[in-house]
Design an enzyme around this catalytic site. Sequence first.
Site, PDB file in Angstrom:
ATOM      1  N   LYS A   1      18.992  40.360  -2.486  1.00 50.12           N
ATOM      2  CA  LYS A   1      18.033  39.592  -3.289  1.00 50.12           C
ATOM      3  C   LYS A   1      16.620  39.713  -2.728  1.00 50.12           C
ATOM      4  O   LYS A   1      16.430  39.775  -1.526  1.00 50.12           O
ATOM      5  CB  LYS A   1      18.474  38.114  -3.257  1.00 50.12           C
ATOM      6  CG  LYS A   1      17.492  37.129  -3.790  1.00 50.12           C
ATOM      7  CD  LYS A   1      17.929  35.682  -3.528  1.00 50.12           C
ATOM      8  CE  LYS A   1      17.291  35.083  -2.293  1.00 50.12           C
ATOM      9  NZ  LYS A   1      17.569  33.666  -2.104  1.00 50.12           N
TER      10      LYS A   1
ATOM     11  N   ARG B   1      12.984  37.589  -2.998  1.00 48.49           N
ATOM     12  CA  ARG B   1      12.370  36.384  -3.553  1.00 48.49           C
ATOM     13  C   ARG B   1      10.977  36.727  -4.056  1.00 48.49           C
ATOM     14  O   ARG B   1      10.139  37.200  -3.301  1.00 48.49           O
ATOM     15  CB  ARG B   1      12.316  35.273  -2.485  1.00 48.49           C
ATOM     16  CG  ARG B   1      11.967  33.945  -3.102  1.00 48.49           C
ATOM     17  CD  ARG B   1      12.234  32.784  -2.197  1.00 48.49           C
ATOM     18  NE  ARG B   1      13.565  32.199  -2.316  1.00 48.49           N
ATOM     19  CZ  ARG B   1      14.019  31.587  -3.413  1.00 48.49           C
ATOM     20  NH1 ARG B   1      13.293  31.513  -4.497  1.00 48.49           N
ATOM     21  NH2 ARG B   1      15.231  31.078  -3.425  1.00 48.49           N
TER      22      ARG B   1
ATOM     23  N   ALA C   1      17.939  27.108  -8.562  1.00 48.19           N
ATOM     24  CA  ALA C   1      19.071  27.875  -9.113  1.00 48.19           C
ATOM     25  C   ALA C   1      18.678  29.283  -9.552  1.00 48.19           C
ATOM     26  O   ALA C   1      19.447  29.940 -10.256  1.00 48.19           O
ATOM     27  CB  ALA C   1      19.781  27.124 -10.246  1.00 48.19           C
TER      28      ALA C   1
ATOM     29  N   ASP D   1      26.850  29.385  -0.936  1.00 45.61           N
ATOM     30  CA  ASP D   1      25.482  29.265  -0.413  1.00 45.61           C
ATOM     31  C   ASP D   1      25.329  27.893   0.237  1.00 45.61           C
ATOM     32  O   ASP D   1      26.163  26.999   0.022  1.00 45.61           O
ATOM     33  CB  ASP D   1      24.478  29.446  -1.568  1.00 45.61           C
ATOM     34  CG  ASP D   1      23.143  30.018  -1.099  1.00 45.61           C
ATOM     35  OD1 ASP D   1      22.895  30.036   0.128  1.00 45.61           O
ATOM     36  OD2 ASP D   1      22.344  30.438  -1.951  1.00 45.61           O
TER      37      ASP D   1
ATOM     38  N   ASP E   1       0.825  -1.227   0.000  1.00 45.57           N
ATOM     39  CA  ASP E   1       0.000   0.000   0.000  1.00 45.57           C
ATOM     40  C   ASP E   1       0.851   1.265   0.000  1.00 45.57           C
ATOM     41  O   ASP E   1       0.325   2.369   0.091  1.00 45.57           O
ATOM     42  CB  ASP E   1      -0.942  -0.009   1.208  1.00 45.57           C
ATOM     43  CG  ASP E   1      -0.193  -0.017   2.529  1.00 45.57           C
ATOM     44  OD1 ASP E   1       1.067  -0.019   2.508  1.00 45.57           O
ATOM     45  OD2 ASP E   1      -0.843  -0.024   3.588  1.00 45.57           O
TER      46      ASP E   1
ATOM     47  N   ARG F   1      14.136  25.707   5.424  1.00 46.48           N
ATOM     48  CA  ARG F   1      13.969  27.102   4.988  1.00 46.48           C
ATOM     49  C   ARG F   1      12.740  27.773   5.597  1.00 46.48           C
ATOM     50  O   ARG F   1      12.679  28.976   5.685  1.00 46.48           O
ATOM     51  CB  ARG F   1      13.958  27.176   3.455  1.00 46.48           C
ATOM     52  CG  ARG F   1      15.354  26.911   2.900  1.00 46.48           C
ATOM     53  CD  ARG F   1      15.452  27.146   1.417  1.00 46.48           C
ATOM     54  NE  ARG F   1      14.694  26.181   0.661  1.00 46.48           N
ATOM     55  CZ  ARG F   1      14.495  26.259  -0.662  1.00 46.48           C
ATOM     56  NH1 ARG F   1      14.995  27.264  -1.343  1.00 46.48           N
ATOM     57  NH2 ARG F   1      13.819  25.335  -1.293  1.00 46.48           N
ATOM     58  N   GLN F   2      11.778  26.962   6.059  1.00 49.15           N
ATOM     59  CA  GLN F   2      10.645  27.545   6.803  1.00 49.15           C
ATOM     60  C   GLN F   2      11.037  27.534   8.278  1.00 49.15           C
ATOM     61  O   GLN F   2      10.686  26.624   9.024  1.00 49.15           O
ATOM     62  CB  GLN F   2       9.385  26.713   6.568  1.00 49.15           C
ATOM     63  CG  GLN F   2       8.929  26.709   5.115  1.00 49.15           C
ATOM     64  CD  GLN F   2       7.758  25.770   4.895  1.00 49.15           C
ATOM     65  OE1 GLN F   2       6.647  26.058   5.283  1.00 49.15           O
ATOM     66  NE2 GLN F   2       8.028  24.623   4.288  1.00 49.15           N
TER      67      GLN F   2
END
Length: 312
Positions: free
Chosen positions: A193, A195, A225, A219, A38, A97-98
């Site tokens: 930067k 986002r 990217a 980074d 399953d 990242r959160q």
Amino acid sequence: MNGEIAVFCGNANPKLAEDICQNLRIPLGQSIVSRFSDGEIKVKIEENVRGKDVFVIQSTCPPSNDNLMELLILIDALKRASARRITAVTPHYGYARQDRKDQPRVPITAKLVADLIATAGANRLLTMDLHAEQIQGFFNIPVDNLYAVNIFVKYFSKMKITDLCVVSPDVGGIKMARAYAKRLGAELAIVDKRRVSDKEAEVMHIIGKVRDKNIVIVDDVVSTAGTLTEGIIALKERGARDVYAAITHPVLAEPAIERINGSKLKELLVTDTIAIDKDKKCDRINVLSVAPLFAEAITRIHREESVSALFV
Ligand code: R5P
């Protein structure tokens, strides 16, 4: 004190687990990590781990949910098999990242995953280049965060690049970039930067002198990217010469390869914290191994020796 050492892994990156074991000069522990019909995850530890100091190597990289569940279920199986101590080794700690509530009604997944790993039964976490150092504080168990900086710096030092400038592709990466610049004796610049969306990043300004410089962008993760390639465009427009990048975790989500292949990037150095799929073809990506460093850290944790001593 901690019993014999044993290493197990899930399906995230078995090659890295094998390489770490080779460095440790021990065989990889026998286990089955497969699926029931399953789709649920089926785990069986196929050897005795009673009283052992166990390390479970499993990045929580894409497919993140499957890899995370495999890690949790492996830890549960080892705990119930009476391992003395369990260290979750996530060379790449996903969902990181959160890490803050920067909008109303959003989760903090970096904390949620930390709770899940500890609740499953891990006694420690060993990881590399966490997206933000303060994620260590989300765990109520000890965390060792390794750095890839020395691995990359060794590579660049051999290249003897002149007029070098290390660039952080966003404000959050300044501390990491400063560590590289210091070790390489290079100047430092920062990309301001913004986002736009999950897949799009926009460069607002570049702080620092990049004209006629050879650049190394550093980074923690390259995902779509967008951050990297928008940074390259902005640097080239401002007169930068060759642009290299050193990025620890190669998530390389769509359309990363297309973007990198279409960019003016000279070389992208990454590590093997995440295995790169064979269909993601790019001649300019070069992979350096973190296996010796993880093996050394595992040995030190097992012997109750300093891990931070690896970075002085
Ligand atoms: C952001 O804070 C990270 O350090 C990376 O710059 C980012 O996650 C890279 O994402 P992408 O490759 O999708 O632009």
